[in-house]
Design a protein around this motif. Structure first.
Motif, PDB file in Angstrom:
ATOM      1  N   ARG A  37      11.248 114.610  74.767  1.00 10.34           N
ATOM      2  CA  ARG A  37      10.052 113.786  74.909  1.00 10.34           C
ATOM      3  C   ARG A  37       8.770 114.527  74.576  1.00 10.34           C
ATOM      4  O   ARG A  37       7.794 113.950  74.125  1.00 10.34           O
ATOM      5  CB  ARG A  37       9.983 113.340  76.358  1.00 10.34           C
ATOM      6  CG  ARG A  37       9.846 111.890  76.453  1.00 10.34           C
ATOM      7  CD  ARG A  37       9.648 111.564  77.871  1.00 10.34           C
ATOM      8  NE  ARG A  37       9.070 110.242  77.949  1.00 10.34           N
ATOM      9  CZ  ARG A  37       8.882 109.614  79.061  1.00 10.34           C
ATOM     10  NH1 ARG A  37       9.211 110.184  80.187  1.00 10.34           N
ATOM     11  NH2 ARG A  37       8.354 108.429  79.050  1.00 10.34           N
ATOM     12  N   THR A  38       8.794 115.853  74.804  1.00 14.71           N
ATOM     13  CA  THR A  38       7.574 116.609  74.547  1.00 14.71           C
ATOM     14  C   THR A  38       7.542 117.125  73.102  1.00 14.71           C
ATOM     15  O   THR A  38       6.619 117.829  72.717  1.00 14.71           O
ATOM     16  CB  THR A  38       7.463 117.816  75.503  1.00 14.71           C
ATOM     17  OG1 THR A  38       8.622 118.617  75.305  1.00 14.71           O
ATOM     18  CG2 THR A  38       7.367 117.378  76.939  1.00 14.71           C
ATOM     19  N   GLY A  39       8.558 116.781  72.298  1.00 16.44           N
ATOM     20  CA  GLY A  39       8.539 117.142  70.887  1.00 16.44           C
ATOM     21  C   GLY A  39       9.307 118.404  70.557  1.00 16.44           C
ATOM     22  O   GLY A  39       9.301 118.862  69.415  1.00 16.44           O
ATOM     23  N   ARG A  40      10.020 118.995  71.532  1.00 14.59           N
ATOM     24  CA  ARG A  40      10.770 120.227  71.253  1.00 14.59           C
ATOM     25  C   ARG A  40      12.076 119.921  70.534  1.00 14.59           C
ATOM     26  O   ARG A  40      12.781 118.988  70.924  1.00 14.59           O
ATOM     27  CB  ARG A  40      11.118 120.949  72.561  1.00 14.59           C
ATOM     28  CG  ARG A  40      10.038 121.876  73.041  1.00 14.59           C
ATOM     29  CD  ARG A  40      10.554 122.652  74.231  1.00 14.59           C
ATOM     30  NE  ARG A  40      10.791 121.739  75.322  1.00 14.59           N
ATOM     31  CZ  ARG A  40      10.130 121.756  76.473  1.00 14.59           C
ATOM     32  NH1 ARG A  40       9.208 122.667  76.675  1.00 14.59           N
ATOM     33  NH2 ARG A  40      10.402 120.898  77.423  1.00 14.59           N
ATOM     34  N   ILE A  41      12.378 120.717  69.522  1.00 16.17           N
ATOM     35  CA  ILE A  41      13.688 120.617  68.872  1.00 16.17           C
ATOM     36  C   ILE A  41      14.268 122.020  68.730  1.00 16.17           C
ATOM     37  O   ILE A  41      13.531 122.993  68.767  1.00 16.17           O
ATOM     38  CB  ILE A  41      13.636 119.961  67.464  1.00 16.17           C
ATOM     39  CG1 ILE A  41      12.716 120.733  66.520  1.00 16.17           C
ATOM     40  CG2 ILE A  41      13.270 118.519  67.513  1.00 16.17           C
ATOM     41  CD1 ILE A  41      12.892 120.315  65.078  1.00 16.17           C
ATOM     42  N   GLN A  42      15.584 122.086  68.549  1.00 17.51           N
ATOM     43  CA  GLN A  42      16.215 123.384  68.344  1.00 17.51           C
ATOM     44  C   GLN A  42      16.605 123.486  66.872  1.00 17.51           C
ATOM     45  O   GLN A  42      17.336 122.634  66.361  1.00 17.51           O
ATOM     46  CB  GLN A  42      17.448 123.486  69.226  1.00 17.51           C
ATOM     47  CG  GLN A  42      18.029 124.872  69.250  1.00 17.51           C
ATOM     48  CD  GLN A  42      19.000 125.028  70.411  1.00 17.51           C
ATOM     49  OE1 GLN A  42      19.625 124.070  70.843  1.00 17.51           O
ATOM     50  NE2 GLN A  42      19.132 126.227  70.911  1.00 17.51           N
ATOM     51  N   VAL A  43      16.095 124.518  66.189  1.00 19.95           N
ATOM     52  CA  VAL A  43      16.451 124.718  64.781  1.00 19.95           C
ATOM     53  C   VAL A  43      17.765 125.506  64.768  1.00 19.95           C
ATOM     54  O   VAL A  43      17.856 126.560  65.396  1.00 19.95           O
ATOM     55  CB  VAL A  43      15.339 125.507  64.044  1.00 19.95           C
ATOM     56  CG1 VAL A  43      15.709 125.733  62.585  1.00 19.95           C
ATOM     57  CG2 VAL A  43      14.006 124.769  64.152  1.00 19.95           C
ATOM     58  N   PRO A  44      18.807 124.983  64.075  1.00 18.05           N
ATOM     59  CA  PRO A  44      20.098 125.675  64.100  1.00 18.05           C
ATOM     60  C   PRO A  44      19.984 127.130  63.635  1.00 18.05           C
ATOM     61  O   PRO A  44      19.156 127.441  62.774  1.00 18.05           O
ATOM     62  CB  PRO A  44      20.957 124.867  63.126  1.00 18.05           C
ATOM     63  CG  PRO A  44      20.272 123.560  62.995  1.00 18.05           C
ATOM     64  CD  PRO A  44      18.813 123.783  63.263  1.00 18.05           C
TER      65      PRO A  44
ATOM     66  N   ALA B  74      14.783 133.463  57.569  1.00 12.52           N
ATOM     67  CA  ALA B  74      14.181 134.465  58.462  1.00 12.52           C
ATOM     68  C   ALA B  74      13.070 133.845  59.311  1.00 12.52           C
ATOM     69  O   ALA B  74      11.971 134.388  59.444  1.00 12.52           O
ATOM     70  CB  ALA B  74      13.658 135.661  57.665  1.00 12.52           C
ATOM     71  N   LEU B  75      13.354 132.687  59.883  1.00  9.68           N
ATOM     72  CA  LEU B  75      12.389 132.063  60.790  1.00  9.68           C
ATOM     73  C   LEU B  75      12.489 132.802  62.106  1.00  9.68           C
ATOM     74  O   LEU B  75      13.582 132.947  62.657  1.00  9.68           O
ATOM     75  CB  LEU B  75      12.716 130.581  61.011  1.00  9.68           C
ATOM     76  CG  LEU B  75      12.733 129.686  59.777  1.00  9.68           C
ATOM     77  CD1 LEU B  75      13.170 128.275  60.167  1.00  9.68           C
ATOM     78  CD2 LEU B  75      11.370 129.639  59.116  1.00  9.68           C
ATOM     79  N   THR B  76      11.380 133.319  62.576  1.00  8.11           N
ATOM     80  CA  THR B  76      11.451 134.053  63.845  1.00  8.11           C
ATOM     81  C   THR B  76      10.536 133.388  64.870  1.00  8.11           C
ATOM     82  O   THR B  76      10.524 132.181  65.000  1.00  8.11           O
ATOM     83  CB  THR B  76      11.113 135.541  63.642  1.00  8.11           C
ATOM     84  OG1 THR B  76       9.894 135.620  62.920  1.00  8.11           O
ATOM     85  CG2 THR B  76      12.211 136.267  62.907  1.00  8.11           C
ATOM     86  N   ARG B  77       9.758 134.214  65.563  1.00  5.89           N
ATOM     87  CA  ARG B  77       9.016 133.714  66.718  1.00  5.89           C
ATOM     88  C   ARG B  77       8.008 132.636  66.354  1.00  5.89           C
ATOM     89  O   ARG B  77       7.769 131.701  67.100  1.00  5.89           O
ATOM     90  CB  ARG B  77       8.308 134.908  67.364  1.00  5.89           C
ATOM     91  CG  ARG B  77       7.688 134.629  68.698  1.00  5.89           C
ATOM     92  CD  ARG B  77       7.118 135.893  69.262  1.00  5.89           C
ATOM     93  NE  ARG B  77       6.013 136.428  68.492  1.00  5.89           N
ATOM     94  CZ  ARG B  77       4.779 135.967  68.565  1.00  5.89           C
ATOM     95  NH1 ARG B  77       4.494 134.974  69.346  1.00  5.89           N
ATOM     96  NH2 ARG B  77       3.828 136.495  67.840  1.00  5.89           N
TER      97      ARG B  77
ATOM     98  N   ALA C 110       7.364 119.676  57.704  1.00  8.16           N
ATOM     99  CA  ALA C 110       8.075 120.847  57.186  1.00  8.16           C
ATOM    100  C   ALA C 110       7.858 122.030  58.130  1.00  8.16           C
ATOM    101  O   ALA C 110       6.800 122.157  58.747  1.00  8.16           O
ATOM    102  CB  ALA C 110       7.540 121.182  55.796  1.00  8.16           C
ATOM    103  N   ILE C 111       8.908 122.866  58.238  1.00  6.62           N
ATOM    104  CA  ILE C 111       8.787 124.100  59.030  1.00  6.62           C
ATOM    105  C   ILE C 111       8.880 125.256  58.049  1.00  6.62           C
ATOM    106  O   ILE C 111       9.876 125.388  57.325  1.00  6.62           O
ATOM    107  CB  ILE C 111       9.935 124.210  60.063  1.00  6.62           C
ATOM    108  CG1 ILE C 111       9.920 123.010  60.997  1.00  6.62           C
ATOM    109  CG2 ILE C 111       9.839 125.510  60.842  1.00  6.62           C
ATOM    110  CD1 ILE C 111      11.042 123.026  62.028  1.00  6.62           C
ATOM    111  N   ARG C 112       7.842 126.080  57.967  1.00  7.12           N
ATOM    112  CA  ARG C 112       7.835 127.190  57.009  1.00  7.12           C
ATOM    113  C   ARG C 112       7.757 128.516  57.747  1.00  7.12           C
ATOM    114  O   ARG C 112       7.180 128.590  58.828  1.00  7.12           O
ATOM    115  CB  ARG C 112       6.617 127.077  56.086  1.00  7.12           C
ATOM    116  CG  ARG C 112       6.622 125.853  55.219  1.00  7.12           C
ATOM    117  CD  ARG C 112       5.540 125.997  54.165  1.00  7.12           C
ATOM    118  NE  ARG C 112       5.214 124.722  53.555  1.00  7.12           N
ATOM    119  CZ  ARG C 112       5.982 124.100  52.684  1.00  7.12           C
ATOM    120  NH1 ARG C 112       7.129 124.621  52.331  1.00  7.12           N
ATOM    121  NH2 ARG C 112       5.614 122.949  52.176  1.00  7.12           N
TER     122      ARG C 112
END
Ligand SMILES: Nc1ncnc2c1ncn2[C@@H]1O[C@H](COP(=O)(O)OP(=O)(O)OP(=O)(O)O)[C@@H](O)[C@H]1O
Length: 310
Positions: free
Chosen positions: A271-278, A286-289, A301-303
């Motif tokens: 509900r608050t918009g959080r998702i888990q990126v696999p 190399a998506l980190t913090r 998009a997530i960059r």
């Protein structure tokens, strides 16, 4: 430098209540077990919505919180915080008498160990009869319904046998008949095929599908076996006590005109918009913090973070 914001679509004046029309709604569900001085967070804010008539599998590794979720839905265990509604029942705030009524009429539970569902000294027919006797169903109706259920589950010839005289698959079928005795709206099954060989588990799954279709009972199956997603239209994965992704399967017509099963994986947003990126997506880029979110006309998009102070 000024940035021209993208025009955002207007949200509805009042957002509809989360899962308003669903049969089962869990929202930010938390269950903490206290064992000595150690706290175990079995569920850490789980969201789940199941519509009436659905057949859903909940999958996840050992310890991810599946059995805890099922015990809460079965009214056997109570959550520490959050919201959980099944049909018209708010499971967080229920009197003892209502809990008995809920467990007797709204849900049927098939437990993980086949033997735990059955009473060694009763016959299959007597076991199916028992929940109906507790619900004060007239004897004539009980007899008819027990015979119908054992027949539907393919164990009519086992009616006068005790558990020790039944195979594992037959025991599971009788356990399902017992769970369905009082015509529940929801059937909950914890690892129903865990102790069965492949052929017998496929048969039990076929039966659960048939029950779902023929009786209109909503079915929630908990399992650590990911191959189960091939057997149901919707699979919800839980990780660390939270819903992390869903796989939806549908049948479409392929280019050659033949029906094709298409499975699509979705991330689950709370509900608050959080998702888990696999993890494999995170590792691939190399998506980190810290990541950059970019709002495009029809997607976000997530960059990777391009650098700068950390
Ligand atoms: N009664 C309890 N007291 C303390 N901790 C518990 C209790 N029940 C479960 N837990 C803990 O809560 C977490 C989730 O357990 P749960 O049984 O719900 O997981 P699961 O996904 O069903 O696992 P499995 O597939 O092995 O049955 C685990 O870390 C477990 O050790």
């Amino acid at each position: 430098m000024s940035i021209t914001p993208l025009p955002l679509p207007q949200p509805p004046a009042k957002a509809p209540e989360f899962g308003r029309d669903a049969l089962i709604v869990c929202e930010s569900l938390v269950r903490i077990y206290q064992s000595g001085s150690v706290e175990v967070q079995a569920l850490q804010g789980l969201d789940l919505v199941v519509d009436s008539g659905e057949m859903v599998a909940v999958v996840g590794a050992s310890g991810s919180g599946k059995s805890t979720l099922l015990s809460i839905l079965a009214g056997v265990d109570a959550p520490t915080a959050g919201r959980v509604r099944v049909d018209r029942w708010n499971l967080l705030d229920m009197s003892r008498a209502d809990r008995v009524r809920y467990r007797r009429h709204t849900v049927g539970l098939v437990r993980q160990q086949t033997a735990a569902n059955l009473i060694p000294y009763l016959t299959a027919r007597q076991m199916v009869d028992l929940p109906m006797t507790a619900a004060r169903t007239p004897r004539r109706v009980r007899r008819r319904r027990a015979a119908e259920l054992l027949d539907l589950l393919g164990v009519a010839e086992c009616a006068e046998r005790r558990p020790a005289q039944l195979s594992g698959g037959q025991q599971m079928r009788v356990a399902i008949a017992v769970a369905l005795a009082n015509e529940p709206r929801v059937l909950l099954a914890d690892e129903p095929t865990g102790e069965l060989d492949n052929a017998t588990s496929a048969a039990v799954f076929g039966l659960l599908r048939e029950i779902n279709r023929r009786l209109g009972v909503t079915v929630v199956i908990v399992t650590h076996d990911p191959s189960v997603s091939g057997q149901v239209e919707r699979t919800v994965a839980i990780r660390d006590g939270r819903t992390s992704s869903e796989v939806l399967r549908r049948t479409a017509t392929g280019d050659d005109g033949a029906p094709q099963v298409i499975a699509e994986e979705y991330a689950v947003m709370d509900r608050t918009g959080r998702i888990q990126v696999p993890r494999d997506y995170r590792e691939a880029l190399a998506l980190t913090r810290r990541v950059r979110l970019v709002l495009e006309a029809d997607h976000v998009a997530i960059r990777p973070d391009g650098g700068g102070p950390g």
